[in-house]
Design a protein around this motif. Structure first.
Motif, PDB file in Angstrom:
ATOM      1  N   ARG A 125       3.241 -67.661 -44.509  1.00  0.00           N
ATOM      2  CA  ARG A 125       4.369 -67.147 -45.292  1.00  0.00           C
ATOM      3  C   ARG A 125       5.461 -68.217 -45.425  1.00  0.00           C
ATOM      4  NH1 ARG A 125       9.034 -65.205 -45.186  1.00  0.00           N
ATOM      5  NH2 ARG A 125       9.399 -65.443 -42.954  1.00  0.00           N
ATOM      6  N   ARG A 126       5.767 -68.876 -44.319  1.00  0.00           N
ATOM      7  CA  ARG A 126       6.835 -69.878 -44.336  1.00  0.00           C
ATOM      8  C   ARG A 126       6.457 -71.090 -45.189  1.00  0.00           C
ATOM      9  NH1 ARG A 126       9.885 -69.541 -38.415  1.00  0.00           N
ATOM     10  NH2 ARG A 126       9.747 -67.268 -38.253  1.00  0.00           N
ATOM     11  N   VAL A 127       5.198 -71.504 -45.113  1.00  0.00           N
ATOM     12  CA  VAL A 127       4.747 -72.661 -45.907  1.00  0.00           C
ATOM     13  C   VAL A 127       4.787 -72.336 -47.394  1.00  0.00           C
ATOM     14  CG1 VAL A 127       2.749 -74.126 -46.448  1.00  0.00           C
ATOM     15  CG2 VAL A 127       3.369 -73.683 -44.059  1.00  0.00           C
ATOM     16  N   LEU A 128       4.282 -71.158 -47.750  1.00  0.00           N
ATOM     17  CA  LEU A 128       4.259 -70.775 -49.172  1.00  0.00           C
ATOM     18  C   LEU A 128       5.681 -70.629 -49.720  1.00  0.00           C
ATOM     19  CD1 LEU A 128       1.327 -68.191 -49.050  1.00  0.00           C
ATOM     20  CD2 LEU A 128       1.283 -70.466 -50.110  1.00  0.00           C
ATOM     21  N   GLU A 129       6.563 -70.073 -48.906  1.00  0.00           N
ATOM     22  CA  GLU A 129       7.955 -69.888 -49.339  1.00  0.00           C
ATOM     23  C   GLU A 129       8.622 -71.233 -49.660  1.00  0.00           C
ATOM     24  OE1 GLU A 129      10.520 -66.608 -47.472  1.00  0.00           O
ATOM     25  OE2 GLU A 129      11.298 -68.465 -46.615  1.00  0.00           O
ATOM     26  N   ALA A 130       8.231 -72.267 -48.931  1.00  0.00           N
ATOM     27  CA  ALA A 130       8.828 -73.593 -49.155  1.00  0.00           C
ATOM     28  C   ALA A 130       8.044 -74.421 -50.178  1.00  0.00           C
ATOM     29  CB  ALA A 130       8.916 -74.354 -47.827  1.00  0.00           C
ATOM     30  N   GLY A 131       7.032 -73.808 -50.816  1.00  0.00           N
ATOM     31  CA  GLY A 131       6.325 -74.505 -51.897  1.00  0.00           C
ATOM     32  C   GLY A 131       5.108 -75.296 -51.473  1.00  0.00           C
ATOM     33  N   GLY A 132       4.617 -75.058 -50.238  1.00  0.00           N
ATOM     34  CA  GLY A 132       3.441 -75.783 -49.778  1.00  0.00           C
ATOM     35  C   GLY A 132       2.138 -75.104 -50.179  1.00  0.00           C
ATOM     36  N   TRP A 133       1.023 -75.733 -49.813  1.00  0.00           N
ATOM     37  CA  TRP A 133      -0.315 -75.197 -50.068  1.00  0.00           C
ATOM     38  C   TRP A 133      -0.892 -74.665 -48.749  1.00  0.00           C
ATOM     39  CZ3 TRP A 133       1.917 -78.792 -52.997  1.00  0.00           C
ATOM     40  CH2 TRP A 133       1.670 -78.787 -54.373  1.00  0.00           C
ATOM     41  N   VAL A 134      -1.599 -73.544 -48.818  1.00  0.00           N
ATOM     42  CA  VAL A 134      -2.238 -72.970 -47.629  1.00  0.00           C
ATOM     43  C   VAL A 134      -3.727 -72.842 -47.909  1.00  0.00           C
ATOM     44  CG1 VAL A 134      -2.468 -70.894 -46.208  1.00  0.00           C
ATOM     45  CG2 VAL A 134      -0.187 -71.739 -46.829  1.00  0.00           C
ATOM     46  N   VAL A 135      -4.543 -73.358 -46.998  1.00  0.00           N
ATOM     47  CA  VAL A 135      -5.997 -73.248 -47.126  1.00  0.00           C
ATOM     48  C   VAL A 135      -6.537 -72.501 -45.911  1.00  0.00           C
ATOM     49  CG1 VAL A 135      -8.185 -74.496 -47.291  1.00  0.00           C
ATOM     50  CG2 VAL A 135      -6.144 -75.407 -48.415  1.00  0.00           C
ATOM     51  N   ARG A 136      -7.086 -71.320 -46.161  1.00  0.00           N
ATOM     52  CA  ARG A 136      -7.708 -70.558 -45.065  1.00  0.00           C
ATOM     53  C   ARG A 136      -9.162 -70.992 -44.911  1.00  0.00           C
ATOM     54  NH1 ARG A 136      -5.637 -65.165 -47.710  1.00  0.00           N
ATOM     55  NH2 ARG A 136      -3.519 -65.046 -46.885  1.00  0.00           N
ATOM     56  N   THR A 137      -9.566 -71.132 -43.663  1.00  0.00           N
ATOM     57  CA  THR A 137     -10.963 -71.459 -43.400  1.00  0.00           C
ATOM     58  C   THR A 137     -11.459 -70.596 -42.243  1.00  0.00           C
ATOM     59  OG1 THR A 137     -12.501 -73.289 -43.086  1.00  0.00           O
ATOM     60  CG2 THR A 137     -10.463 -73.364 -41.794  1.00  0.00           C
ATOM     61  N   ALA A 138     -12.680 -70.834 -41.775  1.00  0.00           N
ATOM     62  CA  ALA A 138     -13.247 -69.971 -40.727  1.00  0.00           C
ATOM     63  C   ALA A 138     -14.405 -70.680 -40.015  1.00  0.00           C
ATOM     64  CB  ALA A 138     -13.770 -68.677 -41.352  1.00  0.00           C
ATOM     65  N   TRP A 139     -14.648 -70.261 -38.785  1.00  0.00           N
ATOM     66  CA  TRP A 139     -15.840 -70.654 -38.014  1.00  0.00           C
ATOM     67  C   TRP A 139     -16.079 -72.176 -38.058  1.00  0.00           C
ATOM     68  CZ3 TRP A 139     -20.500 -66.762 -38.182  1.00  0.00           C
ATOM     69  CH2 TRP A 139     -20.042 -65.459 -37.998  1.00  0.00           C
ATOM     70  N   VAL A 140     -15.031 -72.941 -37.734  1.00  0.00           N
ATOM     71  CA  VAL A 140     -15.081 -74.404 -37.865  1.00  0.00           C
ATOM     72  C   VAL A 140     -15.744 -75.053 -36.644  1.00  0.00           C
ATOM     73  CG1 VAL A 140     -13.688 -76.490 -38.134  1.00  0.00           C
ATOM     74  CG2 VAL A 140     -12.976 -74.369 -39.267  1.00  0.00           C
ATOM     75  N   TYR A 141     -16.598 -76.023 -36.913  1.00  0.00           N
ATOM     76  CA  TYR A 141     -17.178 -76.833 -35.837  1.00  0.00           C
ATOM     77  C   TYR A 141     -17.226 -78.284 -36.302  1.00  0.00           C
ATOM     78  CZ  TYR A 141     -21.344 -76.800 -38.750  1.00  0.00           C
ATOM     79  OH  TYR A 141     -22.204 -76.970 -39.818  1.00  0.00           O
ATOM     80  N   GLY A 142     -17.148 -79.190 -35.349  1.00  0.00           N
ATOM     81  CA  GLY A 142     -17.198 -80.606 -35.713  1.00  0.00           C
ATOM     82  C   GLY A 142     -17.681 -81.441 -34.545  1.00  0.00           C
ATOM     83  N   VAL A 143     -17.727 -82.737 -34.780  1.00  0.00           N
ATOM     84  CA  VAL A 143     -18.222 -83.660 -33.762  1.00  0.00           C
ATOM     85  C   VAL A 143     -17.250 -83.724 -32.585  1.00  0.00           C
ATOM     86  CG1 VAL A 143     -18.792 -86.080 -33.309  1.00  0.00           C
ATOM     87  CG2 VAL A 143     -19.554 -85.006 -35.437  1.00  0.00           C
ATOM     88  N   HIS A 144     -15.954 -83.582 -32.886  1.00  0.00           N
ATOM     89  CA  HIS A 144     -14.937 -83.723 -31.830  1.00  0.00           C
ATOM     90  C   HIS A 144     -14.426 -82.358 -31.399  1.00  0.00           C
ATOM     91  CE1 HIS A 144     -14.841 -88.036 -32.519  1.00  0.00           C
ATOM     92  NE2 HIS A 144     -14.974 -87.728 -33.793  1.00  0.00           N
ATOM     93  N   GLY A 145     -14.228 -82.179 -30.113  1.00  0.00           N
ATOM     94  CA  GLY A 145     -13.670 -80.924 -29.606  1.00  0.00           C
ATOM     95  C   GLY A 145     -14.744 -79.907 -29.266  1.00  0.00           C
TER      96      GLY A 145
END
Ligand SMILES: NC(=O)c1ccc[n+]([C@@H]2O[C@H](COP(=O)([O-])OP(=O)(O)OC[C@H]3O[C@@H](n4cnc5c(N)ncnc54)[C@H](OP(=O)(O)O)[C@@H]3O)[C@@H](O)[C@H]2O)c1
Length: 282
Positions: A125-145
């Motif tokens: 909400r705060r990002v959108l109010e200030a004019g930013g972009w929001v990208v929702r994602t899910a179930w993330v996996y990667g090489v690190h972490g």
């Protein structure tokens, strides 16, 4: 230069690996809960990967999760707006109730059931109010972490069989594909400010675990299905987490590949270190 707070996390690592113009920042270098415009000097854009991602811990630590997931993105958004540079902020499927039955569009009603989801929603909400972009994602996996793929690989080598929940649906997403999508978004900056990005298709954690066993060269029958009720957790998990990529494609952005081919690619890229030593249990 694209500044990446949370740059030492799994997504931040892949952003840095994909582009020499990305500058990843650890939480020690840049704490989003106290960030000012001066901290962003020289940046042409910011992709925020910083987050309090301990979903269960957030249930009893919501104040801290709120600082990192809501206050921090708000401060970043204000700082970016004052500098006239774009902020791309990463959010989550947990903003939805998970009671849906068809892929969630960005405009669908939200209704988080967990502290993590509530704090991430306020960050959006705060990002959108200030004019930013929001990208929702899910179930993330990667090489690190740490992530589900690595956990399954560790269990495969230490247990003859295991049970994995088969009543939660979502789209496993390789952080490298998501990172490439975020960089594309940063170059396009479409009018649409709220978007979804996951690998394509859908599956359950059980079927995802079976696919991981296949990639490991192990027998997928060693993974058995169970229900969410069999494994109570402090934070409720959304039963249905599939996010529609229609708005992403309509914004002129390339759809991310199907989750199953992404998993094979991730194994090729070394998401799980090749085995040394003892043969796996059968
Ligand atoms: N992982 C998933 O399955 C998933 C699913 C949906 C959405 N997401 C979202 O995707 C984004 C990236 O997730 P990820 O999996 O890459 O997370 P991650 O590996 O847990 O990384 C998060 C990073 O945030 C940093 N951080 C924590 N508090 C901070 C602070 N106050 N200031 C600056 N940095 C701070 C951490 O740095 P330190 O370790 O140095 O403290 C950590 O490197 C997050 O917004 C997350 O909510 C993730």
């Amino acid at each position: 230069m694209i500044l990446v707070p949370g740059g030492r996390g799994q997504l931040g690592h892949d952003l840095a690996a994909l582009s020499p113009s990305v500058r990843p920042m650890s939480s020690a270098e840049l704490d989003v809960t106290s960030v000012t415009a001066a901290d962003l000097a020289g940046a042409t854009a910011v992709i925020n990967c910083a987050a309090y991602t301990a979903v269960d811990a957030a249930e009893t630590d919501e104040a801290r999760a709120f600082e990192v997931n809501a206050v921090g993105p708000g401060l970043l958004a204000e700082a970016c707006a004052s500098l006239g540079i774009p902020l791309i902020h990463v959010s989550t499927d947990y903003v939805f109730s998970g009671d849906g039955t068809q892929p969630y569009e960005p405009s669908d009603p939200v209704g988080p059931k967990s502290a993590y989801g509530r704090t991430k929603l306020e960050g959006e909400r705060r990002v959108l109010e200030a004019g930013g972009w929001v990208v929702r994602t899910a179930w993330v996996y990667g090489v690190h972490g740490s992530n589900f793929v690595k956990t399954m690989a560790a269990l495969e080598s230490s247990r003859p069989s295991l049970s994995v929940v088969d009543d939660q649906l979502g789209s496993p997403t390789w952080s490298k594909h998501l990172a490439a999508g975020l960089l594309e978004l940063a170059s396009v900056l479409p009018d649409e400010r709220l978007l979804h990005a996951t690998n394509g298709g859908e599956t359950t954690w059980f079927r995802f675990a079976q696919a991981i066993f296949e990639e490991l060269g192990a027998d997928p029958a060693r993974v058995q299905p169970c229900t969410t009720a069999d494994f109570p957790r402090p934070a409720p998990r959304p039963a249905y987490s599939v996010l529609s990529g229609a708005a992403w494609a309509a914004a002129g952005l390339r759809p991310l590949p199907h989750w199953r081919s992404a998993l094979s690619d991730a194994f090729q890229a070394g998401v799980v270190a090749p085995r040394t030593g003892a043969a796996p249990l059968e």
